[in-house]
Motif scaffolding. Sequence first.
Motif, PDB file in Angstrom:
ATOM      1  N   VAL A 172       0.854  -1.183   0.000  1.00  0.00           N
ATOM      2  CA  VAL A 172       0.000   0.000   0.000  1.00  0.00           C
ATOM      3  C   VAL A 172       0.888   1.231   0.000  1.00  0.00           C
ATOM      4  CG1 VAL A 172      -1.849   1.248   1.185  1.00  0.00           C
ATOM      5  CG2 VAL A 172      -1.758  -1.258   1.303  1.00  0.00           C
ATOM      6  N   GLY A 173       0.600   2.174  -0.895  1.00  0.00           N
ATOM      7  CA  GLY A 173       1.346   3.425  -0.951  1.00  0.00           C
ATOM      8  C   GLY A 173       0.442   4.601  -0.649  1.00  0.00           C
ATOM      9  N   MET A 174       1.025   5.697  -0.150  1.00  0.00           N
ATOM     10  CA  MET A 174       0.226   6.860   0.219  1.00  0.00           C
ATOM     11  C   MET A 174       1.015   8.135  -0.043  1.00  0.00           C
ATOM     12  SD  MET A 174      -1.970   7.459   3.703  1.00  0.00           S
ATOM     13  CE  MET A 174      -0.585   7.154   4.808  1.00  0.00           C
ATOM     14  N   ALA A 175       0.347   9.121  -0.649  1.00  0.00           N
ATOM     15  CA  ALA A 175       0.917  10.459  -0.828  1.00  0.00           C
ATOM     16  C   ALA A 175       0.265  11.393   0.183  1.00  0.00           C
ATOM     17  CB  ALA A 175       0.674  10.969  -2.248  1.00  0.00           C
ATOM     18  N   VAL A 176       1.097  12.170   0.875  1.00  0.00           N
ATOM     19  CA  VAL A 176       0.643  12.993   2.005  1.00  0.00           C
ATOM     20  C   VAL A 176       1.220  14.396   1.852  1.00  0.00           C
ATOM     21  CG1 VAL A 176       0.754  13.245   4.523  1.00  0.00           C
ATOM     22  CG2 VAL A 176       0.498  10.988   3.522  1.00  0.00           C
ATOM     23  N   THR A 177       0.434  15.417   2.205  1.00  0.00           N
ATOM     24  CA  THR A 177       0.926  16.789   2.176  1.00  0.00           C
ATOM     25  C   THR A 177       1.767  17.069   3.417  1.00  0.00           C
ATOM     26  OG1 THR A 177      -0.927  17.777   3.387  1.00  0.00           O
ATOM     27  CG2 THR A 177      -1.208  17.454   1.013  1.00  0.00           C
ATOM     28  N   ARG A 178       2.426  18.245   3.414  1.00  0.00           N
ATOM     29  CA  ARG A 178       3.237  18.599   4.577  1.00  0.00           C
ATOM     30  C   ARG A 178       2.393  18.783   5.830  1.00  0.00           C
ATOM     31  NH1 ARG A 178       6.658  23.178   4.757  1.00  0.00           N
ATOM     32  NH2 ARG A 178       7.070  23.227   2.524  1.00  0.00           N
ATOM     33  N   ALA A 203      10.836  11.462  -0.341  1.00  0.00           N
ATOM     34  CA  ALA A 203      10.729  10.020  -0.108  1.00  0.00           C
ATOM     35  C   ALA A 203      12.014   9.528   0.537  1.00  0.00           C
ATOM     36  CB  ALA A 203      10.462   9.276  -1.425  1.00  0.00           C
ATOM     37  N   ASP A 204      11.957   8.315   1.089  1.00  0.00           N
ATOM     38  CA  ASP A 204      13.144   7.791   1.763  1.00  0.00           C
ATOM     39  C   ASP A 204      14.090   7.128   0.768  1.00  0.00           C
ATOM     40  OD1 ASP A 204      12.224   5.236   1.211  1.00  0.00           O
ATOM     41  OD2 ASP A 204      11.437   4.896   3.227  1.00  0.00           O
ATOM     42  N   ARG A 205      15.153   6.542   1.285  1.00  0.00           N
ATOM     43  CA  ARG A 205      16.231   6.065   0.422  1.00  0.00           C
ATOM     44  C   ARG A 205      15.832   4.899  -0.474  1.00  0.00           C
ATOM     45  NH1 ARG A 205      17.550   4.962   5.784  1.00  0.00           N
ATOM     46  NH2 ARG A 205      17.574   2.749   6.354  1.00  0.00           N
ATOM     47  N   GLY A 206      14.702   4.251  -0.212  1.00  0.00           N
ATOM     48  CA  GLY A 206      14.264   3.161  -1.077  1.00  0.00           C
ATOM     49  C   GLY A 206      13.838   3.607  -2.459  1.00  0.00           C
ATOM     50  N   PHE A 207      13.649   4.922  -2.643  1.00  0.00           N
ATOM     51  CA  PHE A 207      13.186   5.446  -3.931  1.00  0.00           C
ATOM     52  C   PHE A 207      14.242   6.314  -4.619  1.00  0.00           C
ATOM     53  CE2 PHE A 207       9.581   4.934  -1.061  1.00  0.00           C
ATOM     54  CZ  PHE A 207       8.762   4.107  -1.804  1.00  0.00           C
ATOM     55  N   GLY A 251      33.427  20.092   7.218  1.00  0.00           N
ATOM     56  CA  GLY A 251      32.637  21.319   7.196  1.00  0.00           C
ATOM     57  C   GLY A 251      32.004  21.563   8.539  1.00  0.00           C
ATOM     58  N   ARG A 252      31.541  22.772   8.723  1.00  0.00           N
ATOM     59  CA  ARG A 252      30.947  23.165   9.999  1.00  0.00           C
ATOM     60  C   ARG A 252      29.430  23.027   9.919  1.00  0.00           C
ATOM     61  NH1 ARG A 252      33.205  28.494  12.646  1.00  0.00           N
ATOM     62  NH2 ARG A 252      34.995  27.056  12.678  1.00  0.00           N
ATOM     63  N   TYR A 253      28.856  22.434  10.967  1.00  0.00           N
ATOM     64  CA  TYR A 253      27.408  22.286  11.030  1.00  0.00           C
ATOM     65  C   TYR A 253      26.754  23.594  11.472  1.00  0.00           C
ATOM     66  CZ  TYR A 253      27.720  17.203  10.543  1.00  0.00           C
ATOM     67  OH  TYR A 253      27.939  15.943  10.073  1.00  0.00           O
ATOM     68  N   GLN A 254      25.535  23.781  10.986  1.00  0.00           N
ATOM     69  CA  GLN A 254      24.708  24.927  11.384  1.00  0.00           C
ATOM     70  C   GLN A 254      23.484  24.396  12.124  1.00  0.00           C
ATOM     71  OE1 GLN A 254      23.018  26.938   8.051  1.00  0.00           O
ATOM     72  NE2 GLN A 254      21.611  28.177   9.274  1.00  0.00           N
ATOM     73  N   THR A 255      23.239  24.921  13.318  1.00  0.00           N
ATOM     74  CA  THR A 255      22.076  24.482  14.098  1.00  0.00           C
ATOM     75  C   THR A 255      20.826  25.146  13.545  1.00  0.00           C
ATOM     76  OG1 THR A 255      23.417  24.198  16.085  1.00  0.00           O
ATOM     77  CG2 THR A 255      21.032  24.393  16.381  1.00  0.00           C
ATOM     78  N   VAL A 256      19.809  24.340  13.291  1.00  0.00           N
ATOM     79  CA  VAL A 256      18.556  24.893  12.785  1.00  0.00           C
ATOM     80  C   VAL A 256      17.484  24.904  13.874  1.00  0.00           C
ATOM     81  CG1 VAL A 256      18.926  24.541  10.335  1.00  0.00           C
ATOM     82  CG2 VAL A 256      18.082  22.642  11.689  1.00  0.00           C
ATOM     83  N   ARG A 257      16.929  23.764  14.201  1.00  0.00           N
ATOM     84  CA  ARG A 257      15.930  23.702  15.274  1.00  0.00           C
ATOM     85  C   ARG A 257      15.747  22.249  15.691  1.00  0.00           C
ATOM     86  NH1 ARG A 257      10.319  25.039  12.103  1.00  0.00           N
ATOM     87  NH2 ARG A 257      11.559  26.681  11.174  1.00  0.00           N
ATOM     88  N   ASP A 258      15.018  22.066  16.779  1.00  0.00           N
ATOM     89  CA  ASP A 258      14.694  20.719  17.267  1.00  0.00           C
ATOM     90  C   ASP A 258      15.930  19.844  17.401  1.00  0.00           C
ATOM     91  OD1 ASP A 258      12.038  21.471  17.211  1.00  0.00           O
ATOM     92  OD2 ASP A 258      11.714  20.703  15.194  1.00  0.00           O
ATOM     93  N   ASN A 259      17.006  20.422  17.943  1.00  0.00           N
ATOM     94  CA  ASN A 259      18.241  19.672  18.181  1.00  0.00           C
ATOM     95  C   ASN A 259      18.818  19.098  16.886  1.00  0.00           C
ATOM     96  OD1 ASN A 259      20.195  18.853  20.034  1.00  0.00           O
ATOM     97  ND2 ASN A 259      19.330  16.802  20.221  1.00  0.00           N
ATOM     98  N   LEU A 260      18.624  19.813  15.779  1.00  0.00           N
ATOM     99  CA  LEU A 260      19.063  19.353  14.467  1.00  0.00           C
ATOM    100  C   LEU A 260      20.131  20.289  13.916  1.00  0.00           C
ATOM    101  CD1 LEU A 260      18.653  17.364  12.114  1.00  0.00           C
ATOM    102  CD2 LEU A 260      16.922  18.939  11.224  1.00  0.00           C
ATOM    103  N   GLY A 283      11.986  19.615   5.706  1.00  0.00           N
ATOM    104  CA  GLY A 283      11.046  19.013   4.771  1.00  0.00           C
ATOM    105  C   GLY A 283      11.110  17.501   4.816  1.00  0.00           C
ATOM    106  N   TYR A 284      12.335  16.952   4.842  1.00  0.00           N
ATOM    107  CA  TYR A 284      12.484  15.505   4.914  1.00  0.00           C
ATOM    108  C   TYR A 284      11.987  14.975   6.256  1.00  0.00           C
ATOM    109  CZ  TYR A 284      14.583  10.875   4.615  1.00  0.00           C
ATOM    110  OH  TYR A 284      14.778   9.512   4.592  1.00  0.00           O
ATOM    111  N   LYS A 285      12.211  15.755   7.309  1.00  0.00           N
ATOM    112  CA  LYS A 285      11.778  15.317   8.645  1.00  0.00           C
ATOM    113  C   LYS A 285      10.263  15.151   8.700  1.00  0.00           C
ATOM    114  CE  LYS A 285      12.692  16.288  13.522  1.00  0.00           C
ATOM    115  NZ  LYS A 285      13.284  17.243  14.479  1.00  0.00           N
TER     116      LYS A 285
END
Length: 567
Positions: A249-255, A294-298, A335-344, A457-459
Amino acid sequence: MYVRTSTRKTSDGRSVRYLQLAHNEWDPAVQRSRTKVLYSFGREDDLDRAGIQRLVAALSRLLDPAAAASATAPGGLEFTEARPLGGVHVLDALWRRLGIDAALRARLSGRRLGERAERILFALVANRALAPSSKLAATSWIAHDVHIDGLDTVVDEACYRAMDWLLEVEPALAEEVFHATAHLLNLEVDLLFFDTTSTYFETDEADDPVGRDEHGHRVGDDAEPVSEAGFRSFGKSKDHRDDLPQVIVGMAVTRDGIPVRCWCWPGNTADSALIRQVKADMRAWSLARVVWVADRGFASAANRRFLQQGGGHYILGEKLRGGTPAADAALSRQGRYQTVRDNLQVKEVRLAPDLADDRFVVCYNPAEAERDAATRARHVAALTELIDGTDTLPRSRRDELAGVISTKPHLKRYLRRTPGGLLRVDAAAIKTEANLDGKYLLRTSDPTLSTEDIALGYKQLLEVERGWRTMKQVIDLRPVYHRKEDRIRAHVILCWLALLHIRIIETTTGRTWPTVRDELQRLQAITYTGPAGTFRQTTTLTKTQRDLLTALDIEAPKKILDLATRG
């Protein structure tokens, strides 16, 4: 406890009745019961009837709706039944607001099914959302356990006919529902998330293979099949039940987490090419610029090229282990990481044009890194315990133990064998894994998105996973009680429509569906029968129920639902 009446004579000789609330108490001293007055209401002709009515209403709120209805039944009427109403009332209001009723009725014109089929399909969707059961059990639920406007009873054959017809109109219906939902909720459709799951069947027998087209549908005798497969087939199970046949079963979902469409494929279908069919099916919907997530399977090269057709773009997960040369190069860049939000934390990696034209973003979560390190430490400790002292064993015993460890992927990756066949913990593998702790790698073709938008977006792909949990745990996608392919496909569509209503309610109210459902189901339709006929009315709305209806912009049900007089 009862109301006691006593009569007294006044000075002018009139008889006056007094009312008292009393009950009988056993007096052990005299070995008999005595009447104890709890409250005196005073003279019957001077009774505070409004005050008594308020008292009865207050006490009734302590009871469940059915008991309260029985306790407050008007004189001469008998309380006969109570059915939950609130959940169906809200779902039906959304069903009509989304135009599903009108869309179905328009396509029923001239059909032998009749407009009753629309009500049957709504009842089956409501059953998935409120009390998931088989279609046979759903007919009993409709007849005895719920009040559905325009539908008192239904037989299972009518349910199956309606489901077969639903499968015919699903493509056009899905598009109409999507546009109505997008308008209703002002949806952002710049990102569309796609994922698949599997659902298994409690049977040992897979379906016989039949000819199928590139979309997994059966082909007629006059068409050339692309493949052959049974619909319920053995495949890689995402439920860890490879021993049972399944469907995909596949499903397309909005943000916003709104499921816009569902698909179904034979159980042995590989994920890799499915997203191409999904995009092709939705091409006619005239969507604006869309980024597929989509995840890495696609993440195959063919999928990436296809998703870019027509100006589209993608955000895809990349494999951290054994990935492409471009992915390996992206992970190795400093490279240097940049903090965005939610401990990410994120960093973008630009590769040479000969490696990739895409942008790569490495995401890092420190908290997740700590969990990964702790998990690896447990696995290494378990492996060390297994191989400790094996140097003294015969080689055949060490080979046997190595074979056992090879069946445990979480231990196998840390095992190394020396040229002499000895078992060792692989320090190099541990170092390589430690470098991946808390990280995941994203690949995008969009040149305009910021690194933060790419990562977040991926999250949001988690919204699809949340939808799968709701489908399986709340709506009960499984168990599937059907064996025919068309009925299974229709069952999935009903589950999708139920999930669509649930997610709209959750998004609008900010509450989980189980919480909303339990509160709404306390709003009931109660039936009274008396000499003059039968009437059905609703129980009084609680404040919470009123707040939910206000948030959803849905009117409260009518106080009197039905009135049937006897001639």
